[in-house]
Design a protein around this motif. Structure first.
Motif, PDB file in Angstrom:
ATOM      1  N   LEU A 173      61.442  13.799 -33.606  1.00 51.31           N
ATOM      2  CA  LEU A 173      60.319  13.905 -34.536  1.00 51.31           C
ATOM      3  C   LEU A 173      60.717  13.630 -35.986  1.00 51.31           C
ATOM      4  O   LEU A 173      59.915  13.124 -36.775  1.00 51.31           O
ATOM      5  CB  LEU A 173      59.750  15.334 -34.435  1.00 51.31           C
ATOM      6  N   ALA A 174      61.963  13.942 -36.339  1.00 50.80           N
ATOM      7  CA  ALA A 174      62.389  13.919 -37.748  1.00 50.80           C
ATOM      8  C   ALA A 174      62.423  12.510 -38.321  1.00 50.80           C
ATOM      9  O   ALA A 174      62.624  11.528 -37.606  1.00 50.80           O
ATOM     10  CB  ALA A 174      63.766  14.557 -37.867  1.00 50.80           C
ATOM     11  N   ASP A 175      62.215  12.431 -39.643  1.00 49.44           N
ATOM     12  CA  ASP A 175      62.385  11.173 -40.354  1.00 49.44           C
ATOM     13  C   ASP A 175      63.845  10.969 -40.721  1.00 49.44           C
ATOM     14  O   ASP A 175      64.335   9.855 -40.788  1.00 49.44           O
ATOM     15  CB  ASP A 175      61.559  11.202 -41.644  1.00 49.44           C
ATOM     16  N   LEU A 176      64.506  12.071 -41.045  1.00 51.22           N
ATOM     17  CA  LEU A 176      65.897  11.991 -41.474  1.00 51.22           C
ATOM     18  C   LEU A 176      66.694  13.103 -40.814  1.00 51.22           C
ATOM     19  O   LEU A 176      66.316  14.266 -40.890  1.00 51.22           O
ATOM     20  CB  LEU A 176      65.962  12.132 -42.998  1.00 51.22           C
ATOM     21  N   VAL A 177      67.756  12.738 -40.148  1.00 48.79           N
ATOM     22  CA  VAL A 177      68.637  13.731 -39.526  1.00 48.79           C
ATOM     23  C   VAL A 177      70.030  13.527 -40.097  1.00 48.79           C
ATOM     24  O   VAL A 177      70.565  12.419 -40.069  1.00 48.79           O
ATOM     25  CB  VAL A 177      68.689  13.569 -37.989  1.00 48.79           C
ATOM     26  N   THR A 178      70.592  14.589 -40.658  1.00 49.68           N
ATOM     27  CA  THR A 178      71.973  14.501 -41.121  1.00 49.68           C
ATOM     28  C   THR A 178      72.803  15.476 -40.313  1.00 49.68           C
ATOM     29  O   THR A 178      72.415  16.629 -40.125  1.00 49.68           O
ATOM     30  CB  THR A 178      72.087  14.844 -42.620  1.00 49.68           C
ATOM     31  N   GLU A 179      73.913  14.971 -39.830  1.00 48.88           N
ATOM     32  CA  GLU A 179      74.813  15.827 -39.066  1.00 48.88           C
ATOM     33  C   GLU A 179      76.003  16.162 -39.950  1.00 48.88           C
ATOM     34  O   GLU A 179      76.693  15.267 -40.434  1.00 48.88           O
ATOM     35  CB  GLU A 179      75.275  15.073 -37.827  1.00 48.88           C
ATOM     36  N   MET A 180      76.216  17.447 -40.201  1.00 50.97           N
ATOM     37  CA  MET A 180      77.354  17.863 -40.998  1.00 50.97           C
ATOM     38  C   MET A 180      78.551  18.041 -40.070  1.00 50.97           C
ATOM     39  O   MET A 180      78.525  18.855 -39.146  1.00 50.97           O
ATOM     40  CB  MET A 180      77.056  19.171 -41.737  1.00 50.97           C
ATOM     41  N   LYS A 181      79.572  17.282 -40.379  1.00 48.94           N
ATOM     42  CA  LYS A 181      80.756  17.291 -39.511  1.00 48.94           C
ATOM     43  C   LYS A 181      81.897  17.955 -40.254  1.00 48.94           C
ATOM     44  O   LYS A 181      82.148  17.647 -41.420  1.00 48.94           O
ATOM     45  CB  LYS A 181      81.108  15.835 -39.190  1.00 48.94           C
ATOM     46  N   LEU A 182      82.547  18.864 -39.571  1.00 45.31           N
ATOM     47  CA  LEU A 182      83.656  19.576 -40.182  1.00 45.31           C
ATOM     48  C   LEU A 182      84.908  18.718 -40.118  1.00 45.31           C
ATOM     49  O   LEU A 182      85.309  18.283 -39.053  1.00 45.31           O
ATOM     50  CB  LEU A 182      83.891  20.855 -39.390  1.00 45.31           C
ATOM     51  N   VAL A 183      85.505  18.480 -41.268  1.00 44.90           N
ATOM     52  CA  VAL A 183      86.785  17.779 -41.240  1.00 44.90           C
ATOM     53  C   VAL A 183      87.925  18.777 -41.428  1.00 44.90           C
ATOM     54  O   VAL A 183      88.886  18.793 -40.677  1.00 44.90           O
ATOM     55  CB  VAL A 183      86.832  16.650 -42.284  1.00 44.90           C
ATOM     56  N   LYS A 184      87.794  19.647 -42.427  1.00 44.11           N
ATOM     57  CA  LYS A 184      88.793  20.698 -42.648  1.00 44.11           C
ATOM     58  C   LYS A 184      88.060  21.967 -43.023  1.00 44.11           C
ATOM     59  O   LYS A 184      87.063  21.923 -43.719  1.00 44.11           O
ATOM     60  CB  LYS A 184      89.694  20.344 -43.847  1.00 44.11           C
ATOM     61  N   HIS A 185      88.572  23.096 -42.608  1.00 42.77           N
ATOM     62  CA  HIS A 185      87.919  24.366 -42.936  1.00 42.77           C
ATOM     63  C   HIS A 185      88.958  25.398 -43.338  1.00 42.77           C
ATOM     64  O   HIS A 185      89.899  25.638 -42.602  1.00 42.77           O
ATOM     65  CB  HIS A 185      87.120  24.863 -41.737  1.00 42.77           C
ATOM     66  N   PRO A 186      88.751  26.053 -44.499  1.00 52.43           N
ATOM     67  CA  PRO A 186      89.784  26.947 -45.012  1.00 52.43           C
ATOM     68  C   PRO A 186      89.958  28.215 -44.194  1.00 52.43           C
ATOM     69  O   PRO A 186      90.994  28.847 -44.271  1.00 52.43           O
ATOM     70  CB  PRO A 186      89.302  27.282 -46.424  1.00 52.43           C
ATOM     71  N   PHE A 187      88.931  28.589 -43.386  1.00 55.62           N
ATOM     72  CA  PHE A 187      89.061  29.801 -42.573  1.00 55.62           C
ATOM     73  C   PHE A 187      90.254  29.671 -41.634  1.00 55.62           C
ATOM     74  O   PHE A 187      90.912  30.624 -41.309  1.00 55.62           O
ATOM     75  CB  PHE A 187      87.797  30.037 -41.758  1.00 55.62           C
TER      76      PHE A 187
END
Lengths: 199, 199
Positions: A173-187
């Motif tokens: 349904l969406a016009d715009l979908v952005t997928e946030m991809k983890l490259v590095k995480h400080p946790f």
């Protein structure tokens, strides 16, 4: 390194492409945006859109489907802008601690009722349905009903839906979908969640 | 061992593991975050972090390395918060329209001088170096110099760097890298950039 002339030529080519691109894009339409994926920045980018809207003096609605920490920076901020921001937090709602399915469902439904009202509110420019994907994932709301509500939204209204694992029907349904991809995480390196960054 | 004793022993083991885990996650440290990738939300998520910081009453610095539209929602918003936000826009700077390499380099350098000052400013909680990756990509600033400045930042300061094509050296240095991936984009369907969403 590029010489000055090559540089000029390259920029001119890019500009020509951009001009053509923008000339063809004249429709003004309320967008349905989805921020999903395992990386950081899904809610945060929705808050950035809120900030932009407020900068233009436009009104926004925010429904938080997952009740998190109490004293988040965003909540304090949005409460301060009460004349331009309508904020609804699932008060008794889903948290990672509760174990009461029926209570969670009722809370999700109450939050969705607020969302549904906002979707047709002519005074709003943008509605953020924060972590809606999470409650859909847990089957607290039927996806079909959410899709139906989004289809009947006010046409000029922009909607942002956040959360991991966006259901296929919303992506469709969406016009715009952005997928946030983890490259590095400080946790991963023993740094804890920081005030003013993660909350 | 009695059941009750076994139970106590098990709880003690779990508690010991939890204690070790939490003890290792107590570092309060200023993070270097990179928002990159071809998708939307890189600058927007940085603005969301600004909103959170402002909600906590913390001060932020923003350097915009690419001069875009004049009347963006974020600029109007940030200007309104002048007591908590220090905003520097590359006035004569890089835009897609300019064609003067030397002028672009000078402007990038001037903006970087502001950034460098902010990186050691003890009153700031967060510094956003917006579209820095773009000027690095165009060789307007040496990456090594930027890395050096980031290494000598005030340790508690959080820094967010945005823009496509983050150089490897920055990804290496960062604590958290999020790649925004485009899944669907309305420009493809003839919808133009919308006020309060894209600017």
């Amino acid at each position: 390194m590029t010489t000055s002339e090559e540089h000029r030529a390259k920029k001119a080519r890019i500009k020509a492409v951009k001009d053509r691109l923008y000339a063809s894009k004249t429709r003004e339409k309320g967008l349905i945006l989805v921020h999903t994926g395992p990386g950081k920045g899904k809610t945060t980018a929705a808050l950035g859109l809120v900030l932009r809207a407020l900068g233009h003096g436009l009104r926004v609605g925010v429904v938080q489907f997952v009740k998190g920490r109490r004293e988040t920076g965003e909540r304090r901020f949005l409460e301060r802008f009460s004349e331009l921001v309508e904020l609804k937090v699932m008060g008794e709602g889903f948290t990672w601690e509760t174990q009461d399915l029926e209570r969670d469902r009722r809370a999700a439904r109450a939050a969705f009722a607020e969302a549904r009202r906002m979707l047709t509110d002519p005074t709003l420019h943008l509605v953020v349905l924060d972590e809606l994907n999470i409650v859909l994932r847990y089957d607290y709301l039927p996806v079909a009903e959410v899709v139906e509500a989004l289809r009947s939204k006010r046409p000029e209204l922009h909607v942002v839906i956040t959360g991991r694992n966006a259901p296929e029907a919303l992506i469709e349904l969406a016009d715009l979908v952005t997928e946030m991809k983890l490259v590095k995480h400080p946790f991963r390196e023993g740094v804890r969640a920081q005030r003013g960054i993660e909350y």
